[in-house]
Design an enzyme around this catalytic site. Structure first.
Site, PDB file in Angstrom:
ATOM      1  N   TYR A  73      57.111  43.240  51.213  1.00 27.82           N
ATOM      2  CA  TYR A  73      56.609  44.362  50.415  1.00 27.82           C
ATOM      3  C   TYR A  73      57.803  45.086  49.809  1.00 27.82           C
ATOM      4  CZ  TYR A  73      52.043  43.836  52.742  1.00 27.82           C
ATOM      5  OH  TYR A  73      50.847  43.370  53.221  1.00 27.82           O
ATOM      6  N   GLY A 114      38.764  46.987  47.826  1.00 27.90           N
ATOM      7  CA  GLY A 114      38.496  45.839  46.971  1.00 27.90           C
ATOM      8  C   GLY A 114      39.721  45.394  46.194  1.00 27.90           C
ATOM      9  N   GLY A 115      40.841  46.112  46.325  1.00 29.46           N
ATOM     10  CA  GLY A 115      42.079  45.683  45.685  1.00 29.46           C
ATOM     11  C   GLY A 115      42.331  46.289  44.327  1.00 29.46           C
ATOM     12  N   PHE A 166      42.862  45.205  51.444  1.00 30.06           N
ATOM     13  CA  PHE A 166      42.109  45.587  50.244  1.00 30.06           C
ATOM     14  C   PHE A 166      40.805  46.306  50.628  1.00 30.06           C
ATOM     15  CE2 PHE A 166      44.019  41.911  47.524  1.00 30.06           C
ATOM     16  CZ  PHE A 166      45.144  42.668  47.279  1.00 30.06           C
ATOM     17  N   PRO A 167      40.904  47.397  51.407  1.00 29.34           N
ATOM     18  CA  PRO A 167      39.681  48.095  51.824  1.00 29.34           C
ATOM     19  C   PRO A 167      38.870  48.625  50.648  1.00 29.34           C
ATOM     20  CG  PRO A 167      41.616  49.449  52.256  1.00 29.34           C
ATOM     21  CD  PRO A 167      42.118  48.089  51.892  1.00 29.34           C
TER      22      PRO A 167
END
Ligand SMILES: NC(=O)c1ccc[n+]([C@@H]2O[C@H](COP(=O)([O-])OP(=O)(O)OC[C@H]3O[C@@H](n4cnc5c(N)ncnc54)[C@H](OP(=O)(O)O)[C@@H]3O)[C@@H](O)[C@H]2O)c1
Length: 308
Positions: free
Chosen positions: A75, A225-226, A222-223
């Site tokens: 990251y 949905g991203g 991706f809580p």
């Protein structure tokens, strides 16, 4: 393995209001955590976020009771890396802080992706995380699969050996198929699964159920949905009933779906951080949950902007 103080809704509550979960049956974390992927930049190709703001977000997260932070060496954007930000913001670390990281693929300094790591590269990746984070062991390390990966036995066995050497406390798998998950479990206990899951993307519902049945943490990435907080009519309706936001309802829904679900919403925005952590105090009722179940039809249509 969960202990949850059920208040109806307390949107000023800290992360602890989501209740506690014991990773691997012994490592306590609040079920509302934080994902560090968005701290260096909005996306893999930028734009960069202000490192000072990201450091402030991390410190505030911990002040708000977050004690589970998800990160990875890969990251980074240019010279801004999530692990460096975490170390700068929080070292020396609070005793109760659990930092989870993942190894598998790597990224070259120019940001392009390497092939999946072989066992020697995995060892090097674990040592790199230890160095970058300034720790003598890692609390939770996921083997992160790529879509093109086959079986991962030799690589998971490498991580199991590092666990036996005391460098890793618990092991997990990420972006894993049910078959890869089962293979890993044959080698060493899997304490956590980190796959995609949100009201918009429920293709891993079977794994969510398996984890709940076996008391294994399921940590959805991706809580939202991203692609930022979803603006769907049902989410808005439920949010309005509670005086909450669609993002908060999304997180409360995840926490309600399974007792072993641990959320790690990512943000570099101080305001979004406050909003997300406050969702720890939001309890959805049966009417809310029934309404949100209708979103199932939409699950195939999410278009995430990050790498899955
Ligand atoms: N294992 C894997 O393969 C994998 C893959 C992806 C992610 N992850 C992990 O999972 C974590 C969570 O994923 P993610 O952060 O990428 O999820 P996400 O569903 O993409 O949510 C993050 C996005 O939503 C926005 N956002 C956050 N809170 C918001 C709010 N309250 N209202 C409106 N927008 C909001 C963020 O922008 P702002 O910065 O502007 O708030 C960001 O664009 C990551 O941080 C990472 O640790 C793992």
């Amino acid at each position: 393995m969960t202990t949850t103080e059920q208040t109806s809704k307390d949107l000023s509550a800290g992360a602890g209001a989501a209740g506690q979960y014991l990773i691997g049956g012994e490592l306590p974390v609040h079920r509302m955590g934080f994902g560090a992927m968005r701290l260096p930049a909005a996306h893999w190709d930028g734009p960069a976020h202000d490192p000072d703001r990201s450091i402030a977000v991390l410190r505030r997260a911990v002040e708000l009771g977050v004690n589970h932070i998800d990160t990875a060496s890969f990251y980074f954007y240019e010279d801004i890396a999530a692990n460096d930000l975490i170390r700068k913001a929080l070292h020396p670390y609070p005793d109760d802080l659990v930092i989870a990281t993942k190894v598998g693929p790597g990224r070259f300094p120019d940001g392009s992706w390497t092939d999946p790591a072989d066992p020697a590269e995995l060892r090097a990746a674990v040592h790199r995380n230890l160095r970058e984070l300034g720790r003598d062991h890692l609390d939770l390390v996921y083997l992160r699969f790529l879509r093109t990966d086959g079986p991962g036995e030799d690589r998971f066995a490498t991580l199991a050996a590092l666990r036996d050497e005391g460098l890793i406390r618990h092991l997990g798998v990420s972006s894993a198929t049910p078959e890869q998950f089962a293979e890993a479990q044959e080698i060493a206990p899997v304490a956590a699964v980190q796959n995609r899951y949100s009201p918009l993307t429920r293709e891993h519902a079977e794994l969510v159920g398996l984890c709940a049945a076996r008391d294994i943490a399921y940590v959805p990435y991706f809580p939202f949905g991203g692609a930022g907080a979803p603006e769907l009519t049902a989410l808005r309706r439920v949010a309005d009933r509670h005086g909450a936001t669609p993002a908060q309802v999304t997180l409360a829904w995840l926490l309600a779906v399974s007792p072993t679900m641990l959320t790690i919403p990512g943000t570099s925005s101080p305001a979004h951080l406050e909003e997300n952590v406050a969702a720890a105090g939001l309890r959805l009722d049966d009417v809310d949950l029934a309404e949100l179940t209708e979103l199932t039809e939409l699950t195939e249509h999410a278009t995430p902007t990050g790498r899955a």
